[in-house]
Design a protein around this motif. Structure first.
Motif, mmCIF file in Angstrom:
data_model
loop_
_atom_site.group_PDB
_atom_site.id
_atom_site.type_symbol
_atom_site.label_atom_id
_atom_site.label_comp_id
_atom_site.label_asym_id
_atom_site.label_seq_id
_atom_site.Cartn_x
_atom_site.Cartn_y
_atom_site.Cartn_z
ATOM 1 N N UNK A 113 -3.174 8.602 14.016
ATOM 2 C CA UNK A 113 -1.831 8.490 13.448
ATOM 3 C C UNK A 113 -0.939 9.674 13.790
ATOM 4 N N UNK A 165 1.260 3.191 -1.569
ATOM 5 C CA UNK A 165 -0.059 3.513 -1.006
ATOM 6 C C UNK A 165 -0.758 2.205 -0.655
ATOM 7 N N UNK A 166 -1.175 2.101 0.601
ATOM 8 C CA UNK A 166 -1.900 0.927 1.084
ATOM 9 C C UNK A 166 -3.287 1.407 1.502
ATOM 10 N N UNK A 215 -4.808 11.491 0.519
ATOM 11 C CA UNK A 215 -5.145 10.121 0.936
ATOM 12 C C UNK A 215 -5.924 10.138 2.265
ATOM 13 N N UNK A 216 -5.654 11.132 3.107
ATOM 14 C CA UNK A 216 -6.436 11.274 4.347
ATOM 15 C C UNK A 216 -7.874 11.690 4.025
ATOM 16 N N UNK A 245 5.660 -0.580 3.340
ATOM 17 C CA UNK A 245 4.314 -0.329 2.831
ATOM 18 C C UNK A 245 3.250 -0.492 3.911
ATOM 19 N N UNK A 271 -9.054 3.162 5.556
ATOM 20 C CA UNK A 271 -7.738 3.690 5.931
ATOM 21 C C UNK A 271 -6.814 3.700 4.712
ATOM 22 N N UNK A 272 -5.944 4.698 4.661
ATOM 23 C CA UNK A 272 -4.959 4.837 3.584
ATOM 24 C C UNK A 272 -3.612 5.167 4.227
ATOM 25 N N UNK A 273 -2.563 4.520 3.743
ATOM 26 C CA UNK A 273 -1.230 4.749 4.315
ATOM 27 C C UNK A 273 -0.200 4.919 3.206
ATOM 28 N N UNK A 310 -7.319 0.316 2.649
ATOM 29 C CA UNK A 310 -8.085 -0.802 3.200
ATOM 30 C C UNK A 310 -9.519 -0.372 3.502
ATOM 31 N N UNK A 354 -7.269 6.595 11.201
ATOM 32 C CA UNK A 354 -6.608 7.763 10.629
ATOM 33 C C UNK A 354 -6.382 8.852 11.683
ATOM 34 N N UNK A 396 -9.719 8.640 2.709
ATOM 35 C CA UNK A 396 -10.047 7.710 3.794
ATOM 36 C C UNK A 396 -11.231 8.229 4.610
ATOM 37 N N UNK A 415 -0.394 12.872 -0.002
ATOM 38 C CA UNK A 415 -0.515 12.511 1.413
ATOM 39 C C UNK A 415 -1.773 13.088 2.054
ATOM 40 N N UNK A 416 -1.946 14.429 2.077
ATOM 41 C CA UNK A 416 -3.217 14.925 2.642
ATOM 42 C C UNK A 416 -4.426 14.412 1.852
ATOM 43 N N UNK A 429 5.160 16.164 3.805
ATOM 44 C CA UNK A 429 4.564 16.351 2.477
ATOM 45 C C UNK A 429 3.928 17.738 2.364
ATOM 46 N N UNK A 455 5.330 11.512 7.482
ATOM 47 C CA UNK A 455 5.324 11.853 6.057
ATOM 48 C C UNK A 455 4.261 12.899 5.743
ATOM 49 N N UNK A 456 3.113 12.804 6.398
ATOM 50 C CA UNK A 456 2.046 13.778 6.142
ATOM 51 C C UNK A 456 2.542 15.198 6.412
#
Lengths: 414, 414
Positions: A235, B283-284, B249-250, A272, B259-261, B286, A232, B253, B246-247, A243, A239-240
């Motif tokens: 990256x 959203x991916x 998902x960070x 994706x 991790x999130x994408x 892992x 993370x 993670x 978006x933020x 957003x 998009x972050x």
């Protein structure tokens, strides 16, 4: 008999709807057969009064009731609609203006103290050539002839050729500016096209002016990277950063009392399993105050640069469009407020998000004000556009009171 | 002469690159002519050793050096690449495994204490039919035959027909599961395909397992509205709610170490003058730990519902794909760690974001571990994929040490 008859206006609007609409809505697109038929219908109504009627160099239709003075009170609107449009957008103020003309003619035995004129602007919507406010911007002098000369409709027909069909010489359209020579005030009644009056449960409002607009595309440039193998903190996620602009645009609008809209977002590669390399958003900012609008834009730029730095990406801006705010006349705003208060007891002042012909007249230096009537659903440019009949009657009454007050102000400005 | 020769491996990799690559990268796409030529090249190298070579029911190529026991140490990789791929992805471990076979054969005079096998899995990448891990999932039994039967390439050729071309009967592919009958350990060397070892300036790392994946499309449903006439507090802005993810998902993670994408975002109507009515993001997520992954998903769902409530919009989720995490064998992880430490003095353990054939073998119950070597640029599936030659040599040495340690562990499990 000098009494205003608002019910007649509603009946005439319905008559117009059945003549020029179908199951998909109003079809009075400028320069089409239906629009020509619409004007013929209007002209026939107007000719019952002892008025002078003519079409100017830009195709605007002027009706003049001569008064004791050349100084003129103007009322204006537009009979044209978008395709599949609403039944009230534009024509409400022409048909209501006709009723006001009748009342003034009757009350003053055909000779009011000042001249009173009603104008039906040509192609307010710009539905066919993508350029709104054609007739009024020709009249105000703001029309960009070089830009307009090249406009084509979807069949490839050029605007100058379409105008020739209705007897208008494109190269001479700005000559219609002479129509404003004695103009002392301009009044326009319109449906709100938004939900503000609906939310407040108010039938009528005074319009303070039309918003200035700053419209930009903002692109964040990061780096594509595998969604599974990229930590993370490594990256560069375009998009972050993009957003973060959304809640920030709401904070900016709230701080300044304007509106901000992010209407589109595209991502590349947009799959994706990859961090977004490039993200493009559009930002539309509007405010009634030019300085506040400039500040909103400046804050959005600063925020985009902050978010880009935080996310280790780059940002670029591209201006798509811009227009200055137009403020209406303070004295006419007060008169409009009084007219509304006397008609329904409740007053409210609000800006206009959409543009109107009134903005062009105001930019030409004519003291101007608009009155809004509530829109059901807060929606227009759609066949479901509607306004309660009782509100339609109220708005004709209030607009007539405004016209009477303005007539006296034109005669003896205070 | 029993000495391992890592320089020979590098030379053979270069030979393979010139034989099967072009100016756009590696072109060893499974089931193509170049892939068949690749295998012929490999087979010719292998045939210099006294080994048994055969292709199994799924098209995987097995090379067996019989030992004193049937219990088998397996090494595996894949010669196939994506189109325009990197020169090392997949083939590194087959070519390095060949060198390890040579060393073992020489050291034990053709008869090691346990059987040693090298497998070249068929179609790891899934580049042509969009289904990765074909050969290894047929072998593990996890291949979904009904799903795979319907797969077509971009020319409309069905997977079963493409397999027939190379002599594989689609309906019998799972019979290759018998190959794992005596398998006691499985080792796979691979380039990292990410930047972790590069960032840490380490040549090699032990892989703890492959991430589980939760992949979803999240759609926010709001209401289109005019960007000028709609007050901010009246909006049902689908983009605002999606953007907040978006933020968030960070943060999710970071809390859980996964991790999130968010890899794509689409907006409707997607025009500059309208509030976004519908916004769809992917959203991916892992994680190596199934419980942590489930928690990450649960927190993302809760956040989406919170943001939807805040913004007066609706949210819907659609699962696109999912796979459980696969953890490698603790004893083999320790042996791999020792081999790396002895080779270059520095040790590091890391998860794998991308999937590998090793995950399928582990899911079949065979004790498994992988070793990663640093990727320059942290990039693969691209012609710029690369690894320093000194690191390639180190990884062959370390992988050989791991093979030797594992060979003894297979003979006498501890």
């Amino acid at each position: 008999m000098s009494a205003l008859n608002p019910k007649r206006t509603v009946a005439e609007l319905k008559e117009l709807r059945s003549l020029t609409g179908d199951e998909n809505g109003a079809q009075r697109v400028a320069f089409t057969k239906t629009w020509v038929a619409t004007r013929a219908w209007l002209r026939q109504k107007l000719e019952a009064l002892p008025v002078e009627i003519h079409t100017d160099a830009a195709g605007n239709l002027w009706t003049t009731l001569r008064g004791e003075s050349d100084r003129a009170l103007l009322m204006g609107g537009h009979m044209d609609s978008v395709p599949n449009g609403g039944w009230l957008d534009g024509c409400l103020n022409v048909v209501a203006g006709l009723e006001v003309l009748r009342r003034i003619h009757a009350q003053y035995n055909g000779k009011p103290p000042v001249t009173v004129r009603l104008v039906d602007w040509a192609d307010e919507e710009g539905a066919r050539f993508g350029k709104s406010l054609f007739g009024s911007s020709a009249c105000s002098g703001n029309l960009d002839l070089d830009e307009a000369r090249g406009l084509k409709d979807k069949d490839g027909i050029r605007l100058p050729d379409a105008l020739k069909e209705i007897g208008v010489d494109f190269e001479r359209v700005k000559e219609c500016g002479a129509e404003l020579k004695h103009a002392a005030a301009y009044l326009e009644l319109h449906i709100e096209q938004g939900p503000v009056l609906l939310d407040l449960n108010l039938p009528l409002g005074v319009v303070l002016g039309t918003f200035g607009v700053e419209r930009h595309a903002i692109t964040f440039h990061g780096q594509a990277a595998h969604s599974g193998s990229t930590p993370m903190n490594r990256r560069k996620d375009a998009f972050l950063a993009a957003a973060k602009m959304s809640p920030e645009s709401y904070r900016i609008a709230e701080r300044h009392g304007g509106v901000c809209t992010i209407g589109s977002c595209t991502t590349k590669p947009g799959i994706v399993t990859s961090v977004v390399e490039e993200c493009r958003i559009t930002l539309d900012q509007r405010h009634l105050d030019a300085a506040a609008l400039a500040q909103m834009l400046s804050e959005a730029k600063a925020a985009s640069e902050k978010f880009a730095r935080e996310g280790n990406v780059k940002v670029t801006w591209e201006r798509l469009w811009q227009i200055e705010p137009v403020l209406f006349n303070p004295r006419l705003i007060d008169l409009c407020d009084e007219a509304i208060g006397e008609t329904c007891g409740q007053r409210h002042r609000l800006p206009s998000g959409p543009l109107h012909d009134a903005a062009e007249v105001a930019r030409a230096g004519v003291p101007t004000v608009m009155m809004f009537v509530q829109s059901l659903h807060g929606i227009s440019h759609n066949k479901i556009e509607d306004t309660k009949e009782e509100h339609l009657e109220l708005c004709v009454t209030a607009f007539d009171k405004l016209a009477e007050k303005t007539l006296h102000w034109v005669r003896s400005p205070t």
